[in-house]
Enzyme design. Structure first.
Site, PDB file in Angstrom:
ATOM      1  N   GLU A 145       0.822  -1.217   0.000  1.00  0.00           N
ATOM      2  CA  GLU A 145       0.000   0.000   0.000  1.00  0.00           C
ATOM      3  C   GLU A 145       0.850   1.259   0.000  1.00  0.00           C
ATOM      4  OE1 GLU A 145      -3.017   1.702  -0.822  1.00  0.00           O
ATOM      5  OE2 GLU A 145      -3.908   0.082   0.354  1.00  0.00           O
ATOM      6  N   LYS A 202       3.701   3.934 -10.332  1.00  0.00           N
ATOM      7  CA  LYS A 202       2.470   3.828  -9.550  1.00  0.00           C
ATOM      8  C   LYS A 202       1.274   3.493 -10.428  1.00  0.00           C
ATOM      9  CE  LYS A 202       4.313   7.152  -6.233  1.00  0.00           C
ATOM     10  NZ  LYS A 202       4.269   8.556  -5.736  1.00  0.00           N
TER      11      LYS A 202
END
Length: 453
Positions: free
Chosen positions: A147, A223
């Site tokens: 995360e 990302k």
């Protein structure tokens, strides 16, 4: 009854003696590692209460052992050898926060081979080697959680894999790099040029001494590759991301965008298309009235469009020691809760079980269809009408054309907004436009994103 004394809040959790602590080894104790150790120590009661067991740091690998000793004290074993942590017999989960893609890959694969779960904030590692790492984790029945690798304090991986798991995701669009957002915000708000805004970001610690990964869009591309994999159930396709950074963005175009009712942001885009997935990072004009246009400084925001939930938006810090630590420790809590469960009972690494993964390809850049902004320096403002006709004759779907309101020294500039057009066709028209007799300099072109919501 209204005057009854209020009892003092007391810690309500005590770990059952039958459940031993989750034992953690950490590789790296720089900014993120120090934050992780500090938050673990400060919030140990709350963390244990949520995890169902305590989480204890057993061993830390560091380059500077003296500095590390000043952070962790005498209760944690220190080593200068990351592989010692990866293979340590008393470690259940390895936290990798050292960064890089070479040695980090070896440490993570060694940890997995020794049956250890892995938590990492290393987006580059997973973007480049994710397929290999996730395959190894499935073979050895361990968890790889990340995360903190994507949007720091924003729990976007959990949102995609769990909160939106009933949905068919149509698109994920976001501001996912705090450094570039800070630079663009300073250029717009304070009238700085790119170099001055970047220097200010470096002085404040938002940008590295070598800011290439940030300003050229590579960090954001790492990302977006992970976000797209989780949104669409595909392998990680970092090599297929079309990447354009912000180093060529001019203050002049920010003024022109404002005149048209837009602002410029570095956007990551992952979107379903007819023949595959559009996957890219580029500066883009977005409507000034949209919430995303008001995400400033080093903050991040991600907009997800799905069929059942509709449009959801996630906002939070895009950088920071404890902000990243928050995500890293949330992953550790998940590992603590799930240790001992079978892979079939866990949330899959990329949101979809391996036998349900898609083979949707990333579209070639030339096939991507999008609306465009073009700033055309012209020799004479009177050229606007004939130039519009010329553009339309060459196939450009002009939606709006206006003369820019700029200081005289900027020279006359025609501003063009188009309807969506395929990249290959747009490039062909732009090459022809450069040779037009009425054009005084090379035109500037940027993408336009209308955004959902």
């Amino acid at each position: 009854m209204y005057r009854d004394p209020v009892p003092a809040l007391q810690p309500h959790y005590s770990r059952p003696s039958a459940i031993r602590p989750l034992r953690v080894g950490m590789i790296g104790i720089g900014t993120v590692g120090e934050g992780t150790f500090g938050v673990l120590a400060r919030n140990q009661m709350e963390i244990a209460g949520r995890a169902g067991r305590s989480i204890e740091m057993k061993v830390v690998a560091a380059r500077n052992l003296t500095r590390a000793a000043g952070i962790v004290g005498e209760v944690v074993e220190l080593t200068g050898d990351p592989m010692h942590v990866a293979t340590h017999p008393d470690v259940d989960v390895v936290v990798e926060v050292a960064g890089g893609t070479g040695p980090a890959r070896d440490w993570v694969l060694a940890a997995i081979a020794h049956g250890k779960h892995v938590v990492t904030a290393n987006k580059a590692l997973l973007a480049v080697h994710g397929t290999e790492i996730f395959d190894a984790a499935r073979r050895h029945d361990v968890i790889v959680a990340y995360e903190g690798a994507v949007a720091v304090s924003i729990p976007i991986i959990k949102a995609l894999r769990e909160g939106l798991s009933a949905n068919r995701i149509e698109s994920v669009v976001g501001i996912v790099n705090g450094t570039t957002n800070f630079v663009l915000s300073k250029m717009r708000d304070e009238g700085l040029d790119f170099g001055s805004a970047l220097a200010q970001a470096q002085a404040l610690g938002y940008a590295e001494a070598d800011p290439t990964f940030d300003i050229e869009g590579i960090d954001a591309a790492h990302k977006m590759a992970l976000l797209a994999a989780n949104a669409f159930g595909t392998p990680v396709q970092f090599a297929a991301v079309n990447v354009q950074g912000i180093s060529a963005v001019q203050r002049l175009d920010m003024l022109c965008a404002e005149q048209l009712g837009y602002r410029i942001k570095l956007l990551g885009v992952a979107r379903r298309a007819a023949q595959g997935i559009e996957l890219g990072v580029q500066p883009a004009l977005i409507p000034a009235t949209h919430l995303m246009a008001h995400v400033n400084g080093s903050m991040n925001a991600i907009l997800v469009h799905s069929d059942a939930a509709g449009v959801t938006m996630y906002y939070g810090a895009g950088a920071g020691s404890e902000q990243t630590a928050s995500a890293v420790i949330a992953d550790l809590i998940d590992v603590a809760r799930l240790t001992g469960t079978s892979a079939a009972q866990r949330v899959p690494h990329l949101g979809f079980h391996a036998d349900a993964m898609s083979v949707l390809p990333a579209l070639p850049h030339a096939a991507v269809r999008a609306a465009r902004y073009v700033r055309v320096p012209v020799r004479d403002p009177a050229l606007s009408v004939p130039l519009k006709a010329w553009l339309e004759q060459h196939g450009l779907p002009v939606r709006q054309m206006v003369l820019a309101s700029l200081p005289l020294e900027a020279g006359p500039q025609l501003l063009v907004l188009t309807d969506p057009i395929v990249q290959a066709d747009f490039d062909r028209i732009l090459r022809a436009l450069v040779t037009h007799a009425g054009v005084s300099a090379v035109p500037t072109a940027l993408r336009v994103e209308q955004l959902a919501g």
